[in-house]
Structures are given as structure tokens and as C-alpha cells.
Design an enzyme around this catalytic site. Structure first.
Site, PDB file in Angstrom:
ATOM      1  N   LYS A  27     -27.950  25.049 -16.687  1.00 56.13           N
ATOM      2  CA  LYS A  27     -28.955  25.742 -15.863  1.00 56.13           C
ATOM      3  C   LYS A  27     -28.178  26.355 -14.699  1.00 56.13           C
ATOM      4  O   LYS A  27     -27.760  25.654 -13.773  1.00 56.13           O
ATOM      5  CB  LYS A  27     -29.990  24.735 -15.355  1.00 56.13           C
ATOM      6  CG  LYS A  27     -31.356  25.290 -14.997  1.00 56.13           C
ATOM      7  CD  LYS A  27     -31.394  26.424 -13.997  1.00 56.13           C
ATOM      8  CE  LYS A  27     -31.274  26.001 -12.563  1.00 56.13           C
ATOM      9  NZ  LYS A  27     -31.124  27.119 -11.596  1.00 56.13           N
ATOM     10  N   GLU A  63     -20.210  17.238  -7.938  1.00 52.54           N
ATOM     11  CA  GLU A  63     -19.241  17.956  -7.095  1.00 52.54           C
ATOM     12  C   GLU A  63     -20.052  18.566  -5.960  1.00 52.54           C
ATOM     13  O   GLU A  63     -20.753  19.561  -6.153  1.00 52.54           O
ATOM     14  CB  GLU A  63     -18.534  19.054  -7.903  1.00 52.54           C
ATOM     15  CG  GLU A  63     -17.685  18.532  -9.043  1.00 52.54           C
ATOM     16  CD  GLU A  63     -16.435  17.791  -8.585  1.00 52.54           C
ATOM     17  OE1 GLU A  63     -16.088  17.854  -7.401  1.00 52.54           O
ATOM     18  OE2 GLU A  63     -15.820  17.116  -9.432  1.00 52.54           O
ATOM     19  N   CYS A  67     -16.499  25.301  -1.281  1.00 49.78           N
ATOM     20  CA  CYS A  67     -16.530  23.884  -0.899  1.00 49.78           C
ATOM     21  C   CYS A  67     -15.180  23.425  -0.353  1.00 49.78           C
ATOM     22  O   CYS A  67     -15.102  22.407   0.326  1.00 49.78           O
ATOM     23  CB  CYS A  67     -16.930  23.031  -2.092  1.00 49.78           C
ATOM     24  SG  CYS A  67     -15.903  23.335  -3.526  1.00 49.78           S
ATOM     25  N   GLU A  74     -21.040  21.574   7.281  1.00 47.90           N
ATOM     26  CA  GLU A  74     -20.353  22.594   6.484  1.00 47.90           C
ATOM     27  C   GLU A  74     -20.884  23.975   6.903  1.00 47.90           C
ATOM     28  O   GLU A  74     -22.090  24.147   7.084  1.00 47.90           O
ATOM     29  CB  GLU A  74     -20.694  22.323   5.012  1.00 47.90           C
ATOM     30  CG  GLU A  74     -19.956  23.172   4.030  1.00 47.90           C
ATOM     31  CD  GLU A  74     -20.353  22.834   2.581  1.00 47.90           C
ATOM     32  OE1 GLU A  74     -21.501  22.413   2.347  1.00 47.90           O
ATOM     33  OE2 GLU A  74     -19.503  23.008   1.698  1.00 47.90           O
TER      34      GLU A  74
HETATM   35  P1  NAP Z   1     -27.765  23.971  -4.163  1.00 49.50           P
HETATM   36  O1  NAP Z   1     -28.799  24.592  -3.331  1.00 49.50           O
HETATM   37  O2  NAP Z   1     -27.697  22.508  -4.229  1.00 49.50           O
HETATM   38  O3  NAP Z   1     -27.927  24.622  -5.622  1.00 49.50           O
HETATM   39  C1  NAP Z   1     -27.046  24.326  -6.676  1.00 49.50           C
HETATM   40  C2  NAP Z   1     -27.800  24.306  -7.970  1.00 49.50           C
HETATM   41  O4  NAP Z   1     -28.827  23.343  -7.881  1.00 49.50           O
HETATM   42  C3  NAP Z   1     -28.478  25.626  -8.352  1.00 49.50           C
HETATM   43  O5  NAP Z   1     -28.366  25.809  -9.746  1.00 49.50           O
HETATM   44  C4  NAP Z   1     -29.926  25.386  -7.973  1.00 49.50           C
HETATM   45  O6  NAP Z   1     -30.814  26.118  -8.765  1.00 49.50           O
HETATM   46  C5  NAP Z   1     -30.068  23.911  -8.273  1.00 49.50           C
HETATM   47  N1  NAP Z   1     -31.155  23.263  -7.549  1.00 49.50           N
HETATM   48  C6  NAP Z   1     -31.649  23.586  -6.328  1.00 49.50           C
HETATM   49  N2  NAP Z   1     -32.667  22.747  -6.010  1.00 49.50           N
HETATM   50  C7  NAP Z   1     -32.811  21.914  -7.062  1.00 49.50           C
HETATM   51  C8  NAP Z   1     -33.696  20.823  -7.331  1.00 49.50           C
HETATM   52  N3  NAP Z   1     -34.629  20.415  -6.459  1.00 49.50           N
HETATM   53  N4  NAP Z   1     -33.568  20.173  -8.503  1.00 49.50           N
HETATM   54  C9  NAP Z   1     -32.636  20.557  -9.390  1.00 49.50           C
HETATM   55  N5  NAP Z   1     -31.778  21.574  -9.197  1.00 49.50           N
HETATM   56  C10 NAP Z   1     -31.850  22.235  -8.028  1.00 49.50           C
HETATM   57  O7  NAP Z   1     -26.301  24.342  -3.707  1.00 49.50           O
HETATM   58  P2  NAP Z   1     -25.732  25.774  -3.431  1.00 49.50           P
HETATM   59  O8  NAP Z   1     -26.170  26.201  -2.103  1.00 49.50           O
HETATM   60  O9  NAP Z   1     -25.992  26.638  -4.606  1.00 49.50           O
HETATM   61  O10 NAP Z   1     -24.168  25.491  -3.431  1.00 49.50           O
HETATM   62  C11 NAP Z   1     -23.490  25.286  -2.253  1.00 49.50           C
HETATM   63  C12 NAP Z   1     -23.047  23.847  -2.144  1.00 49.50           C
HETATM   64  O11 NAP Z   1     -22.282  23.512  -3.299  1.00 49.50           O
HETATM   65  C13 NAP Z   1     -22.135  23.644  -0.968  1.00 49.50           C
HETATM   66  O12 NAP Z   1     -22.475  22.470  -0.301  1.00 49.50           O
HETATM   67  C14 NAP Z   1     -20.754  23.509  -1.612  1.00 49.50           C
HETATM   68  O13 NAP Z   1     -19.849  22.774  -0.860  1.00 49.50           O
HETATM   69  C15 NAP Z   1     -21.083  22.869  -2.926  1.00 49.50           C
HETATM   70  N6  NAP Z   1     -20.034  23.138  -3.918  1.00 49.50           N
HETATM   71  C16 NAP Z   1     -19.245  22.095  -4.291  1.00 49.50           C
HETATM   72  C17 NAP Z   1     -18.225  22.297  -5.201  1.00 49.50           C
HETATM   73  C18 NAP Z   1     -17.362  21.159  -5.638  1.00 49.50           C
HETATM   74  O14 NAP Z   1     -16.674  21.296  -6.648  1.00 49.50           O
HETATM   75  N7  NAP Z   1     -17.399  20.018  -4.952  1.00 49.50           N
HETATM   76  C19 NAP Z   1     -18.001  23.567  -5.741  1.00 49.50           C
HETATM   77  C20 NAP Z   1     -18.828  24.606  -5.335  1.00 49.50           C
HETATM   78  C21 NAP Z   1     -19.858  24.369  -4.413  1.00 49.50           C
HETATM   79  P3  NAP Z   1     -31.628  27.378  -8.134  1.00 49.50           P
HETATM   80  O15 NAP Z   1     -30.585  28.345  -7.747  1.00 49.50           O
HETATM   81  O16 NAP Z   1     -32.455  27.824  -9.281  1.00 49.50           O
HETATM   82  O17 NAP Z   1     -32.418  26.854  -6.985  1.00 49.50           O
END
Ligand code: NAP
Length: 490
Positions: free
Chosen positions: A187, A262, A296, A393
Site C-alpha cells: 500500500k 522503519e 529520515c 524531526e
Molecule cells: P506517515 O504519515 O506515517 O505515512 C506513511 C505511510 O503510512 C503512508 O503510506 C500512509 O498512507 C500510511 N498511513 C498514514 N496513516 C495511516 C494509518 N492511520 N494507518 C495505516 N497507514 C497509515 O509518514 P510519512 O510522513 O509519509 O513519512 C515520513 C516519516 O517516515 C518520517 O518520520 C521519516 O523519518 C520516516 N521515514 C523513515 C525511514 C526509515 O527507513 N527509517 C525512511 C523514510 C521515511 P497515506 O499516504 O495513504 O496516508
């Protein structure tokens, strides 16, 4: 700037890579309604993708369950050959995949091209590693018995991926899962479904069987809730925010899945007085501004020892001022728009908060006139630990510089966070490098470099930055179960 993305999409060499339907059980699905995809630089809608309701998640899990049985029994070398073909197709279509990525994500085109190569690398690497997932022979404690272990694929797997690396966060998971012999449902983030769907198109061409790799687009909360209820899904991987990661981990408890997470980072970048100023500045520009800061691994707290502080502030500010802001499809652009407007607004809030508490602006800070999603590369000097930017962050092109005096002090400050993904250290003192890297509470430490990721390394964080590892042989193990077999004497 208005028409960059649309006209680039019209000029794709292989127009069928602009796919807007979901990919379930080898079929392309229109879904119940459409979800708009926008160019973050302009806010213009560039495509409408399928919005699938929950019945499609059930179909995907059923298809993945059937497909797993056949995929599991293929020879590792056969699975590897398919993954290598998939990687080759990604490389052959790199220009189109990069255009799609920049159009929906916003990052500069050369960074998108870099991500295609990085992402394809995981497919090739896991193709080989899947062929080497050895078990072991254990010296027996039972007379006449032979004791062995073997690694076996865990079963149906699923992943939810973020928008900052729309392709590589998929191949890092799917490469490992498929090489291990598992099927996987993806997804993707709603902002960047086009990269995921193009990847599915190439998987189909590479010969990945129906149901082995599926991409479903729709409401994240609804689809993931269903996924978590289905006991057939044995492993689940998530890359995204810590907040959503915690929720998903709690939901996964109902069917006790193997979970890898992650999550967020808040990387310290520590420069000691004895470091090379030039090397540290070049490294810090890369570690702060790659992916327009939406990374990240981004250097979020840049600690400079007092003796090097003033020259570092000056050189780093000058280098930041040279970064070019613009549409990712324009030539020579270093920093694109923020993919999510909320991230741009968070950057503005953090700048305002830091200035109100006494930080010193050396570069940027002002609106650039390109639109609300653009944040001018900004440097804040004299940041203190109480400011929001030192606590949360940032995820954008705003650099926070903090002076420090002693090794003991900087270690305490660097570790005083709930995050533990990556840390950077610049020093020419070998003993200090060993001491500091040993005491940093982070899953990855980069010494005198800002480049350290790639398929062979175990990528992952400590504390609230996640669970498990991706890439390397540890990444393959996330999708396998260990089986112990005892053969008794007849
Ligand atoms: P996010 O808001 O958590 O969204 C990530 C994914 O989760 C998207 O596919 C989103 O789908 C889905 N999602 C959102 N709400 C959800 C829910 N209630 N239930 C299930 N799935 C849900 O994170 P982001 O803003 O996209 O990404 C940024 C974060 O990712 C940062 O904190 C960054 O540090 C971290 N990151 C970590 C790594 C690592 O390897 N550690 C790598 C890259 C990024 P929708 O878009 O459809 O809402």
C-alpha cells in the site's frame, strides 16, 4: 512552472508506465472511485488513481495466499532470475520512472534517477542473497540424532510505504520478501502511487507471477485495518512516522504478525575541532539537504565544537546559499518543493520558534515566491536544546547549528532523544572515533562520511526509530522463519 509535470508525463518514452489502476492478482483494477495525484510544486492534479475499497484487500490477501504456495516452491535461482530481470527493466526505464517520481514527489530529477538505481540495487542484491540463505548443522547432544536448522519463507507479507522514497522503500522490502519466497502486498503513500504502479507494471513484464507482488491504492486506515485482521498475512513492514508505526504495531498484535518498522529519525551530526572543515561542510550539505531535507537520515541537529564553530557556520552558510530552489524537472535544481504542505508549514513554525528563542538566521528564512510548498534553504545558528528544531524531526531544508564544548557533553545531548536511527561524526582522532561511535545510541553511525546506505548494509534504528533491519542478510531474515529439524536414530 505550471505545466512542467504534465508536459513531461505526456513525453514519457513508454506511456504505459503512467498506470493509474491498482494491481491485484495479476489484474489491473479501476477501484470504486479515483484519488487525485498532484504535482507538489504547483498543486496541479496530474493523474487520478484507483481508490480501492476493503473488498480488494481481501482479494489481494486471497491471491497472495494462493500465489505463495507456488512461489515458495520455485528454486531460489529461478526467483533470483526474475528479480534480476525486474532490476534490469527498472534501469532500462530509469528516465521514465524518474520523471514519474519527480512529477508526484517533487525531488530534483537527478535525485530521482539516483533513487531508481538505488532501488534497482535492492532487487539484484536480494536475488543473490536469497540463493545463500543457509541453515546450520548443530553438534548433537542426543545420541545418534542429527540436528539441523533451515530458513523458510514466512508466508504472505505486506508493506505500507512512505512518499519520500517512492520506489526504493518498496524494492528494499519486496526484494527481500520475494527473494525469501514470500508474496507481498504494497500500500504506497497516497502522494506517490504512480511510482509504485509503474514498478508493478515492470514486475509483471519481468515475469513475477500473479499474486506474488500486488499494489493496492486507497484509504490507508481502512485498508491497513483489514490487513491486520487477516491471519494469513504473517509479516508486515512499515516505513513512515513513529506515530503511525506505533498504531500499526498495536493493531498487528491481534494476529501476532512479525513486524518490522522503519520510523522517524532525528540525526545528530557531530563535528569535532580536529575534523577537516571542508570535508565536514561538504558532508553536512549532503546529509542535510538530500531529498530536499525530507529524509529520515537528514542531519537534524548539527553540533559543532567551539573551536571550529565560527568557520563552520560561515562556510556552511555560504554553501547553503548556493543551493538552487525550483521545480524538480528544471535543470540544475538542488531543492524541490515539500511533498506535503504540512511539512513546509512545520519548517516555517520551527524557524519562527527558533528565532523567537534567540537563534541567529544566517541564510534563508524568507519566502521564495514559488508557492507555499517551497521552503528556502535556511541556516539557523546558535540553536539551543529547548528550541523545537532541536527536539523534533524537521523533514525539510532547515539546518540547526548548535555549538558544544566537550565530548562528554555532546554525547549526552546527541543521545537525549527518543529517536535512534542514524548519527554522523567528523573527527580525525581515531580513538575518539571509536569511543564516540561506541556510545552513540543509534542503529547506524557514519564516521567522516555522509554516504553509507545501500543494499549490503543493515538499515534500521534503535529506540523509537523502529524494529528490525532492511537490506543486508538481516533484511532477508525479516521474511523468513527458522526451522529446527531433529532426525533421530532408526
Ligand atoms: P506517515 O504519515 O506515517 O505515512 C506513511 C505511510 O503510512 C503512508 O503510506 C500512509 O498512507 C500510511 N498511513 C498514514 N496513516 C495511516 C494509518 N492511520 N494507518 C495505516 N497507514 C497509515 O509518514 P510519512 O510522513 O509519509 O513519512 C515520513 C516519516 O517516515 C518520517 O518520520 C521519516 O523519518 C520516516 N521515514 C523513515 C525511514 C526509515 O527507513 N527509517 C525512511 C523514510 C521515511 P497515506 O499516504 O495513504 O496516508
Amino acid at each position: 512552472m505550471k505545466h512542467f509535470a504534465l508536459s513531461a508525463l505526456e513525453r514519457l518514452r513508454c506511456p504505459e508506465l503512467l498506470e493509474t489502476r491498482a494491481f491485484i492478482d495479476g489484474q489491473w483494477i479501476e477501484g470504486e472511485s479515483r484519488l487525485p495525484v498532484v504535482d507538489p510544486a504547483t498543486g496541479m492534479v496530474i493523474a487520478q488513481v484507483a481508490h480501492c475499497d476493503v473488498k480488494w484487500m481481501d482479494k489481494a490477501v486471497d491471491a497472495a495466499t494462493q500465489a505463495f504456495v507456488l512461489w515458495r516452491d520455485r528454486l531460489p535461482a529461478e526467483r533470483g532470475a526474475i528479480l534480476r530481470r525486474w532490476a534490469t527493466l527498472c534501469r532500462e526505464h530509469a528516465a521514465d520512472l524518474a520523471t514519474l517520481m519527480t512529477a508526484e514527489q517533487g525531488k530534483p530529477l537527478n535525485e530521482s534517477l539516483g533513487e531508481i538505481e538505488y532501488g534497482a540495487g535492492f532487487l539484484g542484491w536480494f536475488a543473490a542473497d536469497g540463493e545463500r540463505s543457509y541453515g546450520e548443522s548443530i553438534p548433537s547432544h542426543l545420541p545418534g540424532s542429527q540436528l539441523t536448522t533451515k530458513m523458510q519463507p514466512i508466508g504472505v507479507t505486506a508493506a505500507i510505504t512512505p512518499w519520500n522514497f517512492p520506489m526504493a522503500m518498496i524494492t528494499r522490502k519486496a526484494g527481500a520478501a520475494l527473494a525469501a519466497g514470500c508474496s507481498m502486498i504494497i500500500k504506497p503513500a497516497s502522494e506517490t502511487p504512480l511510482s509504485a504502479l509503474a514498478l508493478a507494471k515492470l514486475a509483471e513484464q519481468a515475469g513475477v507471477p500473479a499474486g506474488v507482488f500486488q499494489v493496492i491504492t486507497g484509504d490507508a486506515q481502512i485498508l491497513s485495518a483489514r490487513l491486520m485482521q487477516r491471519p494469513e498475512v504473517r509479516a508486515f513492514s512499515f516505513t513512515g512516522s513513529t506515530q503511525i508505526g506505533r498504531q500499526l504495531l498495536a493493531q498487528s498484535a491481534q494476529t501476532l504478525k512479525k513486524v518490522s518498522l522503519e520510523l522517524g529519525g532525528h540525526a545528530p551530526f557531530i563535528v569535532f575541532d580536529d575534523a577537516s572543515l571542508e570535508g565536514a561542510v561538504v558532508g553536512c550539505i549532503g546529509a542535510k539537504f538530500a531529498t530536499s531535507g525530507q529524509d529520515c537520515l537528514a542531519a537534524n541537529r548539527i553540533y559543532i565544537q567551539r573551536g571550529l564553530y565560527a568557520p563552520f557556520v560561515q562556510a556552511f552558510s555560504e554553501a547553503t546559499a548556493r543551493l538552487k530552489l525550483g521545480h524538480g524537472l528544471e535543470d540544475g535544481v538542488d531543492i524541490g518543493p515539500m511533498t506535503r504542505l504540512s511539512v513546509a508549514n512545520k519548517c516555517r513554525d520551527q524557524i519562527g520558534n527558533a528565532l523567537s528563542l534567540g537563534a541567529r538566521l544566517t541564510v534563508g528564512g524568507e519566502e521564495c515566491g514559488l508557492g507555499a510548498s517551497f521552503v528556502t534553504p535556511t541556516v539557523l545558528a546558535d540553536v539551543t536544546d529547548e528550541m523545537d528544531i532541536a527536539i523534533e524531526e524537521t523533514f525539510g531544508p532547515v539546518a540547526a547549528l548548535l555549538p558544544f564544548d566537550s565530548e562528554e557533553e555532546v554525547l549526552r545531548r546527541a543521545n537525549s532523544t527518543e529517536y535512534g536511527l542514524a548519527a554522523y561524526v567528523y573527527t580525525n582522532d581515531l580513538r575518539r572515533a571509536a569511543r564516540v561511535s561506541d556510545r552513540l545510541e543509534f542503529g547506524m553511525v557514519a564516521l567522516n562520511t555522509a554516504r553509507f546506505t545501500g543494499p549490503p548494509i543493515p538499515f534500521g534504528g534503535w529506540k523509537q526509530s523502529g524494529l528490525g533491519r532492511e537490506g543486508s542478510r538481516h533484511g532477508l531474515a525479516e521474511y523468513m522463519e527458522l526451522k529446527y529439524v531433529c532426525v533421530g536414530s532408526l
